[in-house]
Scaffold this active site. Structure first.
Site, PDB file in Angstrom:
ATOM      1  N   GLY A  46       0.824  -1.195   0.000  1.00 19.82           N
ATOM      2  CA  GLY A  46       0.000   0.000   0.000  1.00 19.82           C
ATOM      3  C   GLY A  46       0.858   1.245   0.000  1.00 19.82           C
ATOM      4  N   GLN A  51       3.125   9.994   1.158  1.00 19.63           N
ATOM      5  CA  GLN A  51       4.416   9.299   1.217  1.00 19.63           C
ATOM      6  C   GLN A  51       5.300   9.620   0.020  1.00 19.63           C
ATOM      7  OE1 GLN A  51       2.350   5.372   1.999  1.00 19.63           O
ATOM      8  NE2 GLN A  51       4.279   5.082   3.070  1.00 19.63           N
ATOM      9  N   CYS A  88       5.508  -0.016   7.437  1.00 17.09           N
ATOM     10  CA  CYS A  88       5.180   1.112   6.561  1.00 17.09           C
ATOM     11  C   CYS A  88       6.413   1.439   5.726  1.00 17.09           C
ATOM     12  CB  CYS A  88       4.804   2.324   7.415  1.00 17.09           C
ATOM     13  SG  CYS A  88       4.420   3.793   6.458  1.00 17.09           S
ATOM     14  N   LEU A  89       6.215   1.732   4.454  1.00 15.74           N
ATOM     15  CA  LEU A  89       7.357   2.083   3.591  1.00 15.74           C
ATOM     16  C   LEU A  89       8.012   3.384   4.051  1.00 15.74           C
ATOM     17  CD1 LEU A  89       5.833   1.102   0.129  1.00 15.74           C
ATOM     18  CD2 LEU A  89       7.565  -0.145   1.448  1.00 15.74           C
ATOM     19  N   HIS A 130      -4.723   1.852   7.252  1.00 13.84           N
ATOM     20  CA  HIS A 130      -3.377   2.434   7.340  1.00 13.84           C
ATOM     21  C   HIS A 130      -3.203   3.549   6.303  1.00 13.84           C
ATOM     22  CE1 HIS A 130       1.162   1.801   7.816  1.00 13.84           C
ATOM     23  NE2 HIS A 130       1.086   2.510   6.699  1.00 13.84           N
ATOM     24  N   GLU A 131      -3.677   3.304   5.059  1.00  8.80           N
ATOM     25  CA  GLU A 131      -3.485   4.319   4.002  1.00  8.80           C
ATOM     26  C   GLU A 131      -4.358   5.548   4.247  1.00  8.80           C
ATOM     27  OE1 GLU A 131      -0.895   3.755   2.481  1.00  8.80           O
ATOM     28  OE2 GLU A 131      -0.862   1.597   2.820  1.00  8.80           O
ATOM     29  N   HIS A 134      -2.671   7.695   6.665  1.00  5.86           N
ATOM     30  CA  HIS A 134      -1.605   8.500   6.052  1.00  5.86           C
ATOM     31  C   HIS A 134      -2.162   9.836   5.526  1.00  5.86           C
ATOM     32  CE1 HIS A 134       2.197   6.371   5.967  1.00  5.86           C
ATOM     33  NE2 HIS A 134       1.666   5.269   5.471  1.00  5.86           N
TER      34      HIS A 134
HETATM   35 NI    NI Z   1       2.500   3.386   5.429  1.00  5.40          NI
END
Ligand code: NI
Length: 170
Positions: A46, A51, A88-89, A130-131, A134
């Site tokens: 995701g 991000q 998370c990235l 989660h997204e 963000h």
């Molecule tokens: Ni994330």
């Protein structure tokens, strides 16, 4: 398509509230495609606009081989609870335990600007929540069941489990 830079945890863009996409157009579709390419290359399951430095409410997900690209996503239903490790990235190398709803329904606009609904359980439900977080400037590290659960990913999964680590990177 292009691979975009993924900003990490101290970048202020991750803490900003993203703005609604006024109209899904070619620019939005290009952004969605670049985000998909970036997410798959990372690899992760995701990615949200913040991000990659765009403060537009756009998310992409790939869970169980199904790809989702959504503008202006909103949760319209959330039920049950799942507690599990999440990464998370934008927080590379770490995972932590987060409680999420087990089942969600989200609505948003697809790449053609048409309103769609996504129903998710398990990992898909976790990734959707989660997204959307963000887009509101929230990171999973804000929602840990306990700070002690934030640990290096290889401590939790073992160094050889890169596929599972990618599954946690949302
Ligand atoms: Ni994330």
């Amino acid at each position: 398509m292009a691979i975009l830079e993924i900003f990490t945890k101290d970048d202020p863009r991750l803490r900003a509230r993203a703005k609604r996409v006024p109209r899904v157009d070619d620019g939005t579709r290009r952004l969605m495609d670049d985000m998909v390419e970036t997410m798959l290359a990372a690899p992760g399951v995701g990615l949200a606009g913040n991000q990659v430095g765009t403060l537009l409410r756009v998310i992409v997900l790939k869970v169980e081989n199904q790809l989702y690209q959504l503008a202006n996503p909103e949760l319209i239903r959330a039920e049950g609870e799942q507690i599990g490790y999440e990464g998370c990235l934008s927080v590379p190398g770490y995972v932590g335990e987060v409680a999420r709803a087990e089942r969600v329904v989200a609505k948003g606009l697809n790449r053609h600007g048409k309103e769609v609904r996504i129903k998710g359980t398990g990992l898909l439900a976790r990734a959707i929540q989660h997204e959307i977080d963000h887009l509101d400037g929230i990171l999973f590290t804000d929602k840990l069941t306990s700070l002690d659960t934030l640990r290096p990913v290889e401590e939790v999964l073992g160094a050889e489990h890169s596929a599972e680590a990618a599954e946690l990177a949302v």
